[in-house]
Design an enzyme around this catalytic site. Sequence first.
Site, PDB file in Angstrom:
ATOM      1  N   PRO A 255       2.135  16.578  11.029  1.00 57.98           N
ATOM      2  CA  PRO A 255       2.511  17.801  10.465  1.00 57.98           C
ATOM      3  C   PRO A 255       3.045  17.698   9.155  1.00 57.98           C
ATOM      4  O   PRO A 255       3.371  16.467   8.779  1.00 57.98           O
ATOM      5  CB  PRO A 255       3.408  18.722  11.417  1.00 57.98           C
ATOM      6  CG  PRO A 255       4.275  17.468  12.047  1.00 57.98           C
ATOM      7  CD  PRO A 255       3.146  16.471  12.239  1.00 57.98           C
ATOM      8  N   ILE A 256       2.924  18.663   8.200  1.00 57.61           N
ATOM      9  CA  ILE A 256       3.696  18.534   6.682  1.00 57.61           C
ATOM     10  C   ILE A 256       4.552  19.343   6.546  1.00 57.61           C
ATOM     11  O   ILE A 256       4.937  20.055   5.521  1.00 57.61           O
ATOM     12  CB  ILE A 256       2.502  18.354   5.780  1.00 57.61           C
ATOM     13  CG1 ILE A 256       1.678  19.654   5.880  1.00 57.61           C
ATOM     14  CG2 ILE A 256       1.663  17.317   5.714  1.00 57.61           C
ATOM     15  CD1 ILE A 256       0.765  19.824   4.693  1.00 57.61           C
ATOM     16  N   ASP A 257       5.207  20.147   7.822  1.00 58.09           N
ATOM     17  CA  ASP A 257       6.092  21.500   7.610  1.00 58.09           C
ATOM     18  C   ASP A 257       7.240  21.194   6.713  1.00 58.09           C
ATOM     19  O   ASP A 257       7.742  21.761   6.089  1.00 58.09           O
ATOM     20  CB  ASP A 257       6.353  21.838   8.914  1.00 58.09           C
ATOM     21  CG  ASP A 257       7.246  20.540   9.883  1.00 58.09           C
ATOM     22  OD1 ASP A 257       6.309  19.446  10.038  1.00 58.09           O
ATOM     23  OD2 ASP A 257       8.052  20.710  10.464  1.00 58.09           O
ATOM     24  N   LEU A 258       7.850  19.670   6.932  1.00 63.39           N
ATOM     25  CA  LEU A 258       9.091  19.271   6.097  1.00 63.39           C
ATOM     26  C   LEU A 258       8.801  19.225   4.485  1.00 63.39           C
ATOM     27  O   LEU A 258       9.719  19.553   3.788  1.00 63.39           O
ATOM     28  CB  LEU A 258       9.510  17.800   6.520  1.00 63.39           C
ATOM     29  CG  LEU A 258       9.871  17.817   7.998  1.00 63.39           C
ATOM     30  CD1 LEU A 258      10.194  16.358   8.403  1.00 63.39           C
ATOM     31  CD2 LEU A 258      10.906  18.801   8.499  1.00 63.39           C
TER      32      LEU A 258
ATOM     33  N   CYS B 148      -4.582  12.983  13.856  1.00 65.11           N
ATOM     34  CA  CYS B 148      -5.204  11.733  13.666  1.00 65.11           C
ATOM     35  C   CYS B 148      -4.859  10.862  14.820  1.00 65.11           C
ATOM     36  O   CYS B 148      -4.254  11.327  15.711  1.00 65.11           O
ATOM     37  CB  CYS B 148      -4.937  11.085  12.362  1.00 65.11           C
ATOM     38  SG  CYS B 148      -3.429  10.216  12.444  1.00 65.11           S
TER      39      CYS B 148
ATOM     40  N   ARG C 232      -5.093  10.408   4.025  1.00 72.44           N
ATOM     41  CA  ARG C 232      -3.894  11.235   4.508  1.00 72.44           C
ATOM     42  C   ARG C 232      -2.921  11.268   3.455  1.00 72.44           C
ATOM     43  O   ARG C 232      -2.255  12.364   3.348  1.00 72.44           O
ATOM     44  CB  ARG C 232      -3.294  10.500   5.589  1.00 72.44           C
ATOM     45  CG  ARG C 232      -2.747  11.444   6.802  1.00 72.44           C
ATOM     46  CD  ARG C 232      -2.879  11.016   8.148  1.00 72.44           C
ATOM     47  NE  ARG C 232      -4.178  11.542   8.607  1.00 72.44           N
ATOM     48  CZ  ARG C 232      -4.171  12.882   8.828  1.00 72.44           C
ATOM     49  NH1 ARG C 232      -3.022  13.742   8.816  1.00 72.44           N
ATOM     50  NH2 ARG C 232      -5.219  13.466   9.365  1.00 72.44           N
TER      51      ARG C 232
ATOM     52  N   LYS D   5       0.875  -1.324  -0.116  1.00 68.76           N
ATOM     53  CA  LYS D   5      -0.281  -0.070  -0.049  1.00 68.76           C
ATOM     54  C   LYS D   5       0.683   1.352   0.040  1.00 68.76           C
ATOM     55  O   LYS D   5       0.595   2.171  -0.751  1.00 68.76           O
ATOM     56  CB  LYS D   5      -0.950  -0.014   1.279  1.00 68.76           C
ATOM     57  CG  LYS D   5      -1.292   1.309   1.601  1.00 68.76           C
ATOM     58  CD  LYS D   5      -2.539   1.219   2.573  1.00 68.76           C
ATOM     59  CE  LYS D   5      -1.834   1.606   3.876  1.00 68.76           C
ATOM     60  NZ  LYS D   5      -1.462   2.961   4.278  1.00 68.76           N
TER      61      LYS D   5
ATOM     62  N   ASP E 113       4.814   0.703  12.074  1.00 69.89           N
ATOM     63  CA  ASP E 113       3.464   0.160  11.508  1.00 69.89           C
ATOM     64  C   ASP E 113       3.243  -1.099  12.106  1.00 69.89           C
ATOM     65  O   ASP E 113       2.118  -1.756  11.889  1.00 69.89           O
ATOM     66  CB  ASP E 113       3.361   0.427  10.022  1.00 69.89           C
ATOM     67  CG  ASP E 113       3.042   1.627   9.460  1.00 69.89           C
ATOM     68  OD1 ASP E 113       2.750   2.555  10.091  1.00 69.89           O
ATOM     69  OD2 ASP E 113       3.295   1.797   8.206  1.00 69.89           O
TER      70      ASP E 113
ATOM     71  N   VAL F 124       8.698   6.972  16.703  1.00 70.24           N
ATOM     72  CA  VAL F 124       8.064   7.807  15.260  1.00 70.24           C
ATOM     73  C   VAL F 124       7.028   8.512  15.570  1.00 70.24           C
ATOM     74  O   VAL F 124       6.839   9.855  15.167  1.00 70.24           O
ATOM     75  CB  VAL F 124       7.911   6.757  14.150  1.00 70.24           C
ATOM     76  CG1 VAL F 124       7.457   7.390  12.800  1.00 70.24           C
ATOM     77  CG2 VAL F 124       9.437   5.931  14.128  1.00 70.24           C
TER      78      VAL F 124
HETATM   79  C1  UD1 Z   1       4.411   6.986   6.165  1.00 69.92           C
HETATM   80  C2  UD1 Z   1       3.526   5.836   5.704  1.00 69.92           C
HETATM   81  C3  UD1 Z   1       2.918   5.042   7.447  1.00 69.92           C
HETATM   82  C4  UD1 Z   1       4.018   5.069   8.379  1.00 69.92           C
HETATM   83  C5  UD1 Z   1       5.140   6.227   8.480  1.00 69.92           C
HETATM   84  C6  UD1 Z   1       6.386   6.081   9.322  1.00 69.92           C
HETATM   85  C7  UD1 Z   1       2.691   6.091   3.752  1.00 69.92           C
HETATM   86  C8  UD1 Z   1       1.369   6.421   2.963  1.00 69.92           C
HETATM   87  N1  UD1 Z   1       2.326   5.878   5.225  1.00 69.92           N
HETATM   88  O1  UD1 Z   1       3.432   8.029   6.714  1.00 69.92           O
HETATM   89  O2  UD1 Z   1       2.236   3.870   7.264  1.00 69.92           O
HETATM   90  O3  UD1 Z   1       3.480   4.914   9.723  1.00 69.92           O
HETATM   91  O4  UD1 Z   1       5.416   6.710   7.211  1.00 69.92           O
HETATM   92  O5  UD1 Z   1       7.203   4.920   8.736  1.00 69.92           O
HETATM   93  O6  UD1 Z   1       3.507   5.612   3.400  1.00 69.92           O
HETATM   94  N2  UD1 Z   1       6.937  14.622  10.435  1.00 69.92           N
HETATM   95  C9  UD1 Z   1       6.878  16.098  10.803  1.00 69.92           C
HETATM   96  N3  UD1 Z   1       6.907  16.966   9.718  1.00 69.92           N
HETATM   97  C10 UD1 Z   1       6.553  16.656   8.456  1.00 69.92           C
HETATM   98  C11 UD1 Z   1       6.348  15.101   8.103  1.00 69.92           C
HETATM   99  C12 UD1 Z   1       6.454  14.247   9.119  1.00 69.92           C
HETATM  100  O7  UD1 Z   1       7.254  16.450  11.849  1.00 69.92           O
HETATM  101  O8  UD1 Z   1       6.589  17.479   7.607  1.00 69.92           O
HETATM  102  C13 UD1 Z   1       6.923  13.567  11.422  1.00 69.92           C
HETATM  103  C14 UD1 Z   1       5.638  13.051  11.954  1.00 69.92           C
HETATM  104  O9  UD1 Z   1       4.911  13.570  12.686  1.00 69.92           O
HETATM  105  C15 UD1 Z   1       6.107  11.583  12.370  1.00 69.92           C
HETATM  106  C16 UD1 Z   1       7.320  11.308  11.899  1.00 69.92           C
HETATM  107  O10 UD1 Z   1       7.777  12.664  11.073  1.00 69.92           O
HETATM  108  O11 UD1 Z   1       6.359  11.918  13.704  1.00 69.92           O
HETATM  109  C17 UD1 Z   1       7.340  10.190  10.550  1.00 69.92           C
HETATM  110  O12 UD1 Z   1       6.246  10.604   9.788  1.00 69.92           O
HETATM  111  P1  UD1 Z   1       6.493  10.342   8.149  1.00 69.92           P
HETATM  112  O13 UD1 Z   1       7.618   9.387   7.908  1.00 69.92           O
HETATM  113  O14 UD1 Z   1       6.383  11.408   7.429  1.00 69.92           O
HETATM  114  O15 UD1 Z   1       5.008   9.455   7.950  1.00 69.92           O
HETATM  115  P2  UD1 Z   1       4.149   9.537   6.455  1.00 69.92           P
HETATM  116  O16 UD1 Z   1       4.904   9.843   5.449  1.00 69.92           O
HETATM  117  O17 UD1 Z   1       2.853  10.341   6.980  1.00 69.92           O
END
Ligand code: UD1
Length: 414
Positions: free
Chosen positions: A122-125, A116, A92, A22, A304, A326
Amino acid sequence: MKSYIIKGGRALYGSIDINGSKNAALPILAATLLADGECKISNVPDLTDIKNMCELLSCLGCEIEKRYDTYEIFCSNPKSDIMSYETVNKLRASILVAGPLLAKTGKIRISMPGGCQIGARPIDLHLKGFTSMGANVNQGHGYIEAECQRLHGAKIYLDFPSVGATENLIMAASVAKGTTIIENAAAEPEITNLADFINKMGGKVYGAGTDNITIEGVEALKGTDFSVIPDRIEAGTFAFAVASTKGCAIINNVITEHLKPIIAKLNECGVYTKANENSLIVDASNGAGSADIKTMPYPGFPTDLQAPYVALMSGARGTSMVVETVFENRFMHIPELGRMGASIKVDGRTAVVEGTNLTGAKVKATDLRAGAGLVIAGLNAYGETVIEDVGHIERGYSNFAERLNSLNADIHIQ
Ligand code: UD1
C-alpha cells in the site's frame, strides 16, 4: 524470459566489485525533478529498474544523457503527466516521483499500485503525509490524484518506518513552505544518501539516518554532482553466495558499516569475515552453520536479503528460524527451494529451515530477491539447476551470472 543454467558445487573465490545501490539511485534520480539546474549522478547501476526510471523522467520532460555510470539530468520544468497502471506496474518505485512532482507542479495523477509477489504494497503513508502537507488527495477509478498550491511543512508520524514514504516526504518537504518533521522515519542508508543529495542541491534536511528527520523547506534547489553509495544488498547477496559454496572472496567497493547485520550473521554461522574500510573478506572454507534471523527496518536484518539467507541456510549445517516481519508474503522462494530438496516448514511469517544437501532442479524466479536466493541455492546444489524468468533478477543485479562466473561459478544464460 531468459533462464540461468547452473552447474553447482563449485566454490566461489576471487574478488568482486559492488555496484552503486539500486535503492539509493532510484529516489536520487526522482529527486532530480526538484533541481532548477543540471544534476550529474554517478555510480548508478546499469539495471532495468534504472532504465525504467529514466524513461519515466523523460516522459515527464527531463533531458537525460548517460555516460558509463553517470547520468546528466536536466528537468527544470517537469510536466505533471499521468502515471498509468502499466508504468507503475513495470516500476513500483515510480511512486517516488509523486513527492517531487507534487511539490514542483502542484498536481499528480498516478495509478494505484497493485499488490505484488511480496505483499499488498500500500501507499497510504505517502498519501497521508501529502495530505498533512496541504495537498488535496482523492482516489477513484484506480487512480490517485493530488493537488496543492504550495505544500506546507507539517509534523508527520509514520505508523511504520516505510522507506518509500520517508523518501517521498523528504523530497516533497524540501521545497515546501516551512518545516516538516517526520517521526518514526526509516533510517536506511539509502535515506541518508538521498538527504545528502538534497542538501548538496541547497536543501536543509537534518537527522537522516535516525527515526526523526527535520526538513526546512527552501525556495529552490540547484543542480549538482553526486555519487550513489554502494549497494549493501548486492554485497550481502555475493557474501551469502560465497558462504553457500564454502568459498573465499574479497568483496570490494562496499561501506562495511552498512553491512553490520550481514557480517554479524555470517560470523554467527561460523563464517570468517574481515572488514576493511571499503572491502569485506568472506572466508567460508569450513562451511556455514546456522543462525536465526528476523527481518527488521535498518539497522536490523534487511528483508531484501531474507531469500538469499534462506537459500544459504537451506544448504548449511543445522536448523535455523527465519521470521519475516516487513512484508506479509515474502516466502515465494520456499516452494521453489523445496524442489531442490530444501527442508523448510512455513507457519505464517516464520520459516524453519533444516540444512540439507541440495540437488539441482528446474525452478522459477518469482521476484528479484527470490531469484537471487535460487541462484545461491543452485551454486551450492549437486548437479544442474535451471532457473526460469531470470529477467526478475536482472532488475536488481547487473551482469549477475557473468560476475558470479568471474568468481568460478558455472552459469550459462539461455
Ligand atoms: C523499499 C525497497 C525494497 C525493500 C523495502 C523494505 C526501494 C526502491 N525498495 O521498498 O527493496 O524491500 O524498502 O526495506 O527502495 N507500507 C504501508 N504503507 C505505505 C508504505 C509501506 O503499509 O504507505 C508497508 C509495506 O506494505 C511493507 C512495509 O511498510 O509491509 C515496508 O515497506 P516500505 O519500507 O515502504 O518499502 P518500499 O519503500 O516499497
